[in-house]
Design a protein around this motif. Structure first.
Motif, PDB file in Angstrom:
ATOM      1  N   PHE A  66      -5.162   3.450  -6.839  1.00 38.93           N
ATOM      2  CA  PHE A  66      -5.202   2.314  -5.914  1.00 38.93           C
ATOM      3  C   PHE A  66      -6.026   1.171  -6.504  1.00 38.93           C
ATOM      4  CE2 PHE A  66      -3.525   4.927  -2.482  1.00 38.93           C
ATOM      5  CZ  PHE A  66      -2.878   3.985  -1.697  1.00 38.93           C
TER       6      PHE A  66
ATOM      7  N   SER B 226      -6.859   6.573   0.926  1.00 35.70           N
ATOM      8  CA  SER B 226      -6.538   7.706   0.051  1.00 35.70           C
ATOM      9  C   SER B 226      -7.611   8.785   0.145  1.00 35.70           C
ATOM     10  CB  SER B 226      -6.372   7.229  -1.394  1.00 35.70           C
ATOM     11  OG  SER B 226      -7.579   6.691  -1.896  1.00 35.70           O
TER      12      SER B 226
ATOM     13  N   TYR C 230       0.825  -1.206   0.000  1.00 35.29           N
ATOM     14  CA  TYR C 230       0.000   0.000   0.000  1.00 35.29           C
ATOM     15  C   TYR C 230       0.865   1.264   0.000  1.00 35.29           C
ATOM     16  CZ  TYR C 230      -4.433  -2.442   0.701  1.00 35.29           C
ATOM     17  OH  TYR C 230      -5.546  -3.231   0.531  1.00 35.29           O
TER      18      TYR C 230
ATOM     19  N   GLY D 168      -7.023   0.618   0.571  1.00 31.39           N
ATOM     20  CA  GLY D 168      -6.258   1.681  -0.071  1.00 31.39           C
ATOM     21  C   GLY D 168      -7.119   2.836  -0.531  1.00 31.39           C
TER      22      GLY D 168
END
Length: 310
Positions: free
Chosen positions: A262, A280, A235, A276
């Motif tokens: 991602f 984000s 990640y 992810g």
């Protein structure tokens, strides 16, 4: 038509045309962000998103992520000031940090207008009467050095990813990539900016520290979501890669670009994209909250300019 009248007509119409172009650019950025977010949500399990996104008992981790992110911005302002002092522009650290945050606010909330970088250039040009080309060069050097530091960290993480290649090949690729990044960093600063080795080392360390703190911010967000520890390295690598993609002026403040990066990247390392994407999105919210601080400093700076020196 009188030539003088014609010139006046053109000069009056030009700002209007530029204004339309800026508005159109903003509309397209918002449209792309919206499309990317919708696409990402269609490819996620929304029930899982609801379960993972909110953990009130882990709120201190969000605060830690916020502190790490703003720590990275403080170091970024210090790095920028090294370039400024190299150009004989002595700005106090406090004033430089306030201007840096004001630029962050404009970069995020006025992407179709003057923009944060342009704003800082105009303010510093007014205060120090330095040539615009010098200020533009400083801004570009700061941006490029940040990207190179990001790529340096990304090169270090790639060999740790579960990618389908042999260890020797991964090591050779990593070393070659690191050599290219370092060579570009050193040659660019020595040739274009004429920075001595001491300043070069300071810029590199600060640039690397900025990326480390932003990666720590992402780590706090992954921890907040309860992400399995074995997934962190992958990640982190995708986060750094998404940061490169978010630099491109394609969307509103990078919104949608990180999430889509991602979503597309996790397939290469066989991960659940949900952690992810949510992380984000939290990163974007922290960016928004941090950028709002810059609105407090906008009244300090005027954009009235002296005679332009080229």
């Amino acid at each position: 038509m009188n030539p003088r009248t014609k010139n006046l007509t053109i000069s009056k119409e030009a700002p209007s045309a530029r204004h339309v172009v800026k508005k159109l650019k903003l509309v397209l950025q918002l449209l792309l962000s919206t499309c990317l977010i919708v696409f990402v949500l269609q490819n996620l399990d929304l029930d899982q998103v609801k379960t993972l996104a909110l953990h009130p008992q882990r709120a201190p981790l969000l605060f830690a992520a916020f502190i790490a992110f703003n720590g990275s911005k403080i170091l970024g302002a210090l790095r920028l000031n090294i370039y400024q002092r190299h150009a004989a522009m002595h700005v106090s650290e406090g004033e430089n940090l306030r201007l840096y945050y004001a630029g962050m606010f404009l970069n995020l909330f006025l992407p179709g207008g003057v923009g944060g970088d342009g704003y800082k250039i105009l303010v510093l040009h007014r205060r120090y009467a330095l040539p615009l080309r010098t200020l533009i060069a400083i801004t570009l050097a700061d941006r490029v050095s940040g990207i190179l530091a990001l790529l340096f960290m990304l090169c270090l993480l790639v060999p740790m990813l579960p990618l389908p290649w042999e260890a020797p090949a991964a090591m050779v690729l990593t070393l070659a990539s690191l050599a290219v990044v370092v060579a570009l960093f050193i040659s660019g600063h020595r040739w274009l900016m004429k920075i001595d080795m001491q300043g070069l080392a300071s810029v590199f360390v600060l640039g690397l520290s900025v990326q480390i703190l932003q990666t720590i911010c992402m780590g706090m967000l992954l921890l907040y979501l309860g992400t399995p520890a074995t997934y962190y390295i992958a990640y982190f690598a995708i986060f750094l890669f998404s940061s490169v993609a978010a630099v491109l002026p394609l969307s509103f403040g990078g919104l949608g670009v990180r999430e889509a990066t991602f979503l597309f990247s996790v397939n290469a390392v066989h991960l659940d994209p949900t952690y992810g994407v949510i992380a984000s999105s939290w990163f974007f919210l922290i960016t928004v909250l941090s950028s709002l601080i810059g609105s407090l400093f906008l009244p300090r700076f005027s954009l009235q300019l002296p005679t332009t020196k080229l």
